[in-house]
Write a protein that holds these residues in place. Structure first.
Motif, PDB file in Angstrom:
ATOM      1  N   LYS A   1      -2.885  -7.084  13.253  1.00 58.54           N
ATOM      2  CA  LYS A   1      -2.727  -6.111  12.174  1.00 58.54           C
ATOM      3  C   LYS A   1      -3.974  -6.158  11.287  1.00 58.54           C
ATOM      4  CE  LYS A   1       2.298  -5.752  11.890  1.00 58.54           C
ATOM      5  NZ  LYS A   1       2.314  -4.300  12.137  1.00 58.54           N
ATOM      6  N   TYR A   2      -4.403  -4.984  10.824  1.00 58.94           N
ATOM      7  CA  TYR A   2      -5.665  -4.914  10.095  1.00 58.94           C
ATOM      8  C   TYR A   2      -5.515  -4.112   8.808  1.00 58.94           C
ATOM      9  CZ  TYR A   2      -6.010  -0.147  11.897  1.00 58.94           C
ATOM     10  OH  TYR A   2      -5.761   1.171  12.180  1.00 58.94           O
ATOM     11  N   ARG A   3      -6.531  -4.272   7.955  1.00 61.87           N
ATOM     12  CA  ARG A   3      -6.655  -3.455   6.748  1.00 61.87           C
ATOM     13  C   ARG A   3      -8.125  -3.076   6.605  1.00 61.87           C
ATOM     14  NH1 ARG A   3      -8.007  -3.363   1.364  1.00 61.87           N
ATOM     15  NH2 ARG A   3      -6.587  -2.189  -0.015  1.00 61.87           N
TER      16      ARG A   3
ATOM     17  N   GLN B   1       1.475   8.314   7.753  1.00 60.31           N
ATOM     18  CA  GLN B   1       2.127   7.249   8.513  1.00 60.31           C
ATOM     19  C   GLN B   1       2.811   7.861   9.737  1.00 60.31           C
ATOM     20  OE1 GLN B   1       4.091   3.932   6.303  1.00 60.31           O
ATOM     21  NE2 GLN B   1       3.928   5.281   4.531  1.00 60.31           N
TER      22      GLN B   1
ATOM     23  N   THR C   1      -5.886 -14.934   8.980  1.00 58.15           N
ATOM     24  CA  THR C   1      -6.440 -13.649   8.574  1.00 58.15           C
ATOM     25  C   THR C   1      -7.905 -13.829   8.189  1.00 58.15           C
ATOM     26  OG1 THR C   1      -4.297 -12.858   7.771  1.00 58.15           O
ATOM     27  CG2 THR C   1      -6.256 -11.740   6.946  1.00 58.15           C
TER      28      THR C   1
ATOM     29  N   SER D   1     -10.930  -0.891   4.252  1.00 57.01           N
ATOM     30  CA  SER D   1     -11.315  -0.148   3.058  1.00 57.01           C
ATOM     31  C   SER D   1     -12.769   0.254   3.243  1.00 57.01           C
ATOM     32  CB  SER D   1     -11.141  -1.004   1.799  1.00 57.01           C
ATOM     33  OG  SER D   1     -11.675  -0.341   0.673  1.00 57.01           O
TER      34      SER D   1
ATOM     35  N   SER E   1     -10.161  -6.555   7.228  1.00 59.24           N
ATOM     36  CA  SER E   1      -9.449  -7.813   7.454  1.00 59.24           C
ATOM     37  C   SER E   1      -8.532  -7.654   8.647  1.00 59.24           C
ATOM     38  CB  SER E   1      -8.633  -8.216   6.215  1.00 59.24           C
ATOM     39  OG  SER E   1      -7.620  -7.263   5.940  1.00 59.24           O
TER      40      SER E   1
ATOM     41  N   LYS F   1      -1.255   3.489   8.471  1.00 61.74           N
ATOM     42  CA  LYS F   1      -1.028   4.042   7.138  1.00 61.74           C
ATOM     43  C   LYS F   1      -2.389   4.293   6.506  1.00 61.74           C
ATOM     44  CE  LYS F   1       1.203   3.295   2.664  1.00 61.74           C
ATOM     45  NZ  LYS F   1       2.043   2.414   1.835  1.00 61.74           N
TER      46      LYS F   1
ATOM     47  N   SER G   1      -2.309  -1.459  13.219  1.00 57.31           N
ATOM     48  CA  SER G   1      -2.295  -2.475  14.275  1.00 57.31           C
ATOM     49  C   SER G   1      -3.190  -2.014  15.413  1.00 57.31           C
ATOM     50  CB  SER G   1      -0.867  -2.685  14.786  1.00 57.31           C
ATOM     51  OG  SER G   1      -0.870  -3.511  15.940  1.00 57.31           O
TER      52      SER G   1
ATOM     53  N   ILE H   1      -8.506   4.000   2.568  1.00 56.63           N
ATOM     54  CA  ILE H   1      -7.869   2.701   2.776  1.00 56.63           C
ATOM     55  C   ILE H   1      -6.866   2.890   3.908  1.00 56.63           C
ATOM     56  CG2 ILE H   1      -6.392   0.906   1.810  1.00 56.63           C
ATOM     57  CD1 ILE H   1      -7.554   1.567  -0.939  1.00 56.63           C
ATOM     58  N   ALA H   2      -6.977   2.049   4.940  1.00 56.88           N
ATOM     59  CA  ALA H   2      -6.095   2.176   6.103  1.00 56.88           C
ATOM     60  C   ALA H   2      -5.570   0.809   6.495  1.00 56.88           C
ATOM     61  CB  ALA H   2      -6.853   2.800   7.281  1.00 56.88           C
ATOM     62  N   THR H   3      -4.305   0.772   6.879  1.00 57.18           N
ATOM     63  CA  THR H   3      -3.702  -0.427   7.452  1.00 57.18           C
ATOM     64  C   THR H   3      -3.034  -0.016   8.755  1.00 57.18           C
ATOM     65  OG1 THR H   3      -1.635  -0.065   6.226  1.00 57.18           O
ATOM     66  CG2 THR H   3      -3.286  -1.497   5.206  1.00 57.18           C
TER      67      THR H   3
END
Length: 579
Positions: free
Chosen positions: A220-222, A303, A192, A224, A213, A269, A261, A257-259
């Motif tokens: 998969k990502y995050r 979501q 990561t 902000s 990230s 999300k 793929s 804030i998003a998470t």
């Protein structure tokens, strides 16, 4: 004597040590002096062989003892070209020398100071000017051999960079400045990677900052991100490729804030706030075709993959929309081509990147199953809207507007038995319109619906009446109201049409107008009190509604049968009074 010999021997050893130390220092200095120019020579000699790119630097400093590398004013050119791809004030790094013996290239910090990076897209979506580097340094997926040498960058740091993006076909030219990026370890054993970033819009206003990230194995990502008054005018460049000089401007504010793929768009999300302000759309210097002061989304939990759409508020403030008909096209076809031909042409090539179409496609994917999902919105509000309609195809220009217009719905929740919404507006130049809706959110075929159009001045419609009937109206006020009750798609409704005192003007004989026997029609449909008053029930179901004309037919029949006698009676009575 013995002591003198010992002293002499010690002095000889000391002198030897001095000589060895001087030789070592000299050797180190020589190595340092020759390493840097040799490194510069080797970089510029073997650059094309190992990178496929020509590289130039002003001077280099290499310290093989500490692992320090410093390149001054480096310039990297595109593949087989003298076009600059990357330049910087300096590139510096420090390699862990001890780990080289463990077959690991461990770079502590790779730092680019004030870089200018030019990203060019020459053709389709994948034809980028750094594609050759990705292909050259990517591992062969078909290879079963594992690399014997490991590479890792403990930290990538970019200071005050400027990133330029150009696309030749559309064309698009855009840049961001004051780019600061700092990463976590990149490379071997780094599954990561985290990037902290901040930058400013290039030619326009606005800033973005946050962190991103990504897991390099499953993508998969995050994200902000905080966005402050960021200009969205880059969209105008993509708009022009699918329109006749369409103009667009808006500012973006966000704290999200998003998470998700990168492999699956619906695996997402999101929570936070998104605000688009001062949006304007039109053509050339012509006033806006569409605009709004603010569109605000307060997202609690979005979501799509799990069917969850939770919003606190969805607000649209002071929207403006203008639709105009011309003899050749309307104002939107004038921008996007007849029947949207320019949009169709732009979307017809899937290899050609268009940011507007990509955003539209992504939103379509996210909202596809909205009404079949679990949704909840605390409040939906449209306030102070102004919708304007102009028709220049008639012998006389026609114009009408709804201003101000409001829509309000509270507690839009799929768990609730009923969701209530209210829509109301004034009609310019005269009239008002109201809609009340109560619907079962789990079954759209179960709702109650009330509407009312009141005090609408019919002479406003004279441009159409003259064109299609040759007769204008001197007076007449329209009121239409109805109440619908729909259960399981079955309709029970009553609709009431009332026109007070409709009076015809003189016939117009303008060229291009059609003719209807309006005096006869008026005599048939208007009662003795000079009113048109009908109730028209509608039953059946939503797919096959049935209009019941019994009241209309009976009133018309009564008028046909009774009006001649009534007219004669009134005429005789008037004559007696005059005597």
């Amino acid at each position: 004597m013995q002591q003198f010999k010992i002293f002499k021997k010690q002095r000889s050893i000391f002198r030897s040590l001095i000589r060895l130390f001087a030789i070592a220092i000299s050797a180190i200095l020589i190595i340092l002096l020759i390493c840097s120019p040799i490194a510069k020579h080797l970089i510029e000699k073997y650059d094309v062989k190992y990178t496929g790119r020509e590289i130039k630097i002003d001077w280099a400093y290499i310290n093989p003892f500490t692992g320090t590398i410093y390149l001054s004013n480096p310039k990297i050119y595109e593949l087989n070209s003298d076009t600059l791809a990357l330049s910087a004030n300096s590139i510096s790094a420090r390699i862990n020398i001890s780990r080289l013996f463990q077959k690991t290239v461990d770079i502590g910090t790779l730092e680019l100071d004030q870089p200018n990076w030019f990203i060019r897209q020459k053709g389709n979506k994948r034809d980028l000017n750094f594609k050759d580097l990705i292909e050259r340094f990517s591992a062969d997926p078909n290879s079963t051999k594992s690399s014997k040498t490991h590479f890792i960058i403990q930290k990538l740091k970019i200071n005050k960079g400027v990133f330029f993006y150009t696309e030749n076909i559309t064309p698009v030219s855009y840049y961001v400045r004051e780019v600061d990026i700092e990463s976590s370890p990149i490379g071997w054993k780094a599954d990561t990677i985290i990037f902290n970033y901040s930058f400013l819009s290039g030619a326009e206003s606005g800033s973005m900052q946050g962190s991103f990230s990504i897991n390099v194995n499953n993508l998969k990502y995050r994200l902000s991100s905080k966005v402050n008054r960021y200009s969205m005018q880059i969209l105008e460049q993509y708009l022009k490729s699918m329109s006749n000089n369409g103009r667009f401007a808006a500012s973006l504010y966000a704290d999200i804030i998003a998470t998700g793929s990168l492999k699956h768009a619906r695996d997402l999300k999101v929570n936070g706030k998104v605000n688009i302000a001062d949006m304007h759309f039109g053509k050339d210097s012509i006033p806006d075709y569409a605009a709004f002061e603010q569109l605000s989304l307060d997202i609690i939990d979005l979501q799509p993959d799990k069917g969850k759409y939770f919003f606190d508020t969805i607000l649209l403030d002071k929207p403006y929309f203008k639709y105009e008909r011309y003899h050749h096209l309307d104002n939107y076809q004038d921008v996007f081509g007849a029947k949207g031909s320019k949009v169709i042409a732009a979307s017809g090539n899937p290899e050609r990147f268009n940011l507007i179409l990509e955003i539209a496609s992504y939103i379509e994917k996210l909202s596809k199953d909205f009404f079949d999902s679990y949704y909840r919105v605390g409040r939906i509000s449209i306030s102070n809207a102004n919708f304007e309609y102009n028709d220049f195809t008639l012998t006389e220009d026609f114009s009408v507007a709804t201003s101000p217009l409001f829509l309000l719905a509270d507690s839009v929740n799929k768990d609730k038995e009923r969701v209530n919404a209210r829509f109301w507006t004034d009609i310019q130049p005269q009239g008002n319109f109201l809609i009340l809706l109560s619907i079962n959110p789990q079954d759209s075929s179960n709702f109650d619906f009330y509407y009312q159009l009141d005090s609408f001045s019919l002479p406003v419609l004279n441009p159409y009446l003259v064109k299609y009937a040759s007769f204008p109206l001197k007076s007449g006020k329209l009121k239409v109201e109805g109440s619908w009750k729909v259960r399981d798609g079955n309709i029970t409704s009553n609709n009431h049409l009332q026109i007070d005192n409709p009076q015809l003007g003189e016939r117009s004989r303008q060229k291009g107008t059609k003719w209807l026997p309006m005096p006869l029609i008026m005599a048939v449909v208007r009662d003795n009190e000079k009113q048109i008053d009908y109730s028209i029930p509608i039953t059946g179901n939503l797919k096959h509604p049935k209009l019941h004309w019994k009241d209309v037919v009976s009133d018309i029949s009564r008028n046909i049968l009774t009006k001649p006698f009534t007219y004669l009676f009134k005429t005789k009575k008037t004559a007696k009074k005059q005597r």
